[in-house]
Scaffold this motif. Structure first.
Motif, mmCIF file in Angstrom:
data_model
loop_
_atom_site.group_PDB
_atom_site.id
_atom_site.type_symbol
_atom_site.label_atom_id
_atom_site.label_comp_id
_atom_site.label_asym_id
_atom_site.label_seq_id
_atom_site.Cartn_x
_atom_site.Cartn_y
_atom_site.Cartn_z
ATOM 1 N N THR A 30 0.820 -1.217 0.000
ATOM 2 C CA THR A 30 0.000 0.000 0.000
ATOM 3 C C THR A 30 0.854 1.268 0.000
ATOM 4 O O THR A 30 0.334 2.342 -0.269
ATOM 5 C CB THR A 30 -0.954 0.022 1.205
ATOM 6 N N GLU A 66 -3.174 -1.386 -9.855
ATOM 7 C CA GLU A 66 -4.392 -0.583 -9.996
ATOM 8 C C GLU A 66 -4.608 0.134 -8.669
ATOM 9 O O GLU A 66 -4.049 -0.257 -7.649
ATOM 10 C CB GLU A 66 -5.584 -1.457 -10.384
ATOM 11 N N ILE A 67 -5.393 1.166 -8.714
ATOM 12 C CA ILE A 67 -5.699 1.921 -7.500
ATOM 13 C C ILE A 67 -7.119 1.579 -7.087
ATOM 14 O O ILE A 67 -8.060 1.726 -7.870
ATOM 15 C CB ILE A 67 -5.560 3.446 -7.722
ATOM 16 N N ARG A 68 -7.266 1.097 -5.844
ATOM 17 C CA ARG A 68 -8.587 0.769 -5.288
ATOM 18 C C ARG A 68 -8.751 1.521 -3.978
ATOM 19 O O ARG A 68 -7.913 1.400 -3.091
ATOM 20 C CB ARG A 68 -8.703 -0.730 -5.003
ATOM 21 N N ASP A 69 -9.803 2.286 -3.877
ATOM 22 C CA ASP A 69 -10.067 3.079 -2.672
ATOM 23 C C ASP A 69 -8.868 3.932 -2.290
ATOM 24 O O ASP A 69 -8.524 4.071 -1.118
ATOM 25 C CB ASP A 69 -10.461 2.171 -1.495
ATOM 26 N N PRO A 72 -2.728 1.611 -3.753
ATOM 27 C CA PRO A 72 -2.252 0.737 -4.824
ATOM 28 C C PRO A 72 -2.439 -0.733 -4.471
ATOM 29 O O PRO A 72 -2.193 -1.141 -3.332
ATOM 30 C CB PRO A 72 -0.768 1.084 -4.938
ATOM 31 N N VAL A 73 -2.896 -1.502 -5.466
ATOM 32 C CA VAL A 73 -3.139 -2.935 -5.300
ATOM 33 C C VAL A 73 -2.584 -3.637 -6.539
ATOM 34 O O VAL A 73 -2.855 -3.210 -7.663
ATOM 35 C CB VAL A 73 -4.651 -3.221 -5.174
ATOM 36 N N SER A 75 -2.387 -5.945 -9.656
ATOM 37 C CA SER A 75 -3.448 -6.402 -10.552
ATOM 38 C C SER A 75 -3.575 -7.917 -10.580
ATOM 39 O O SER A 75 -4.674 -8.442 -10.727
ATOM 40 C CB SER A 75 -3.196 -5.894 -11.976
ATOM 41 N N ARG A 80 -0.767 -10.189 -5.396
ATOM 42 C CA ARG A 80 -1.547 -9.906 -4.189
ATOM 43 C C ARG A 80 -1.192 -10.896 -3.090
ATOM 44 O O ARG A 80 -1.075 -10.533 -1.921
ATOM 45 C CB ARG A 80 -3.044 -9.925 -4.496
ATOM 46 N N ARG A 101 -4.777 -2.969 3.611
ATOM 47 C CA ARG A 101 -5.992 -2.476 2.965
ATOM 48 C C ARG A 101 -6.398 -3.342 1.787
ATOM 49 O O ARG A 101 -7.327 -3.034 1.090
ATOM 50 C CB ARG A 101 -5.761 -1.047 2.487
ATOM 51 N N LEU A 102 -5.681 -4.449 1.580
ATOM 52 C CA LEU A 102 -6.019 -5.298 0.454
ATOM 53 C C LEU A 102 -7.156 -6.252 0.768
ATOM 54 O O LEU A 102 -7.818 -6.742 -0.115
ATOM 55 C CB LEU A 102 -4.799 -6.124 0.022
#
Length: 106
Positions: A30, A66-69, A72-73, A75, A80, A101-102
């Motif tokens: 993150t 990618e950006i989620r909320d 960075p996460v 793809s 992951r 935050r994943l």
């Protein structure tokens, strides 16, 4: 151009790390520096060469992000899992840490 981050393994202990916006190799994805343009991605590649030559990290490579909320996460599922730790017990590894935050991998 797809968003990219730089991941590697820290040479001192083998821990998965990501280059942060501050230039520090962080253990939390993150905090990864994410670049989307050619100049930014070239800068990540330069950082990989330098850190490898200085024996700070090994196996440095760019990964899709990618950006989620707002965070960075990676793809791809493989990345992951690398970011979170074991998938057999969610009370172990980085996914057990409150600042993760994943969320769940699966």
């Amino acid at each position: 151009m797809a968003a990219k981050a730089l991941k590697a393994n820290r040479l001192s202990d083998g821990e998965a790390v990501w280059l942060s916006r501050t230039g520090i190799w962080e253990t939390r994805v993150t905090l990864a520096r994410v670049e989307e343009d050619a100049d930014g991605i070239a800068a990540l590649e330069d950082a990989a060469r330098t850190a490898t030559a200085d024996c700070i990290v090994v196996d440095a490579e760019l990964i899709d992000m990618e950006i989620r909320d707002g965070a960075p996460v990676p793809s791809k599922l493989k990345e992951r899992i690398r970011a979170l730790g074991p998938t057999v017990r969610l009370d172990l590894g980085k996914q057990a840490e409150p600042e993760s935050r994943l969320g769940k991998v699966a």
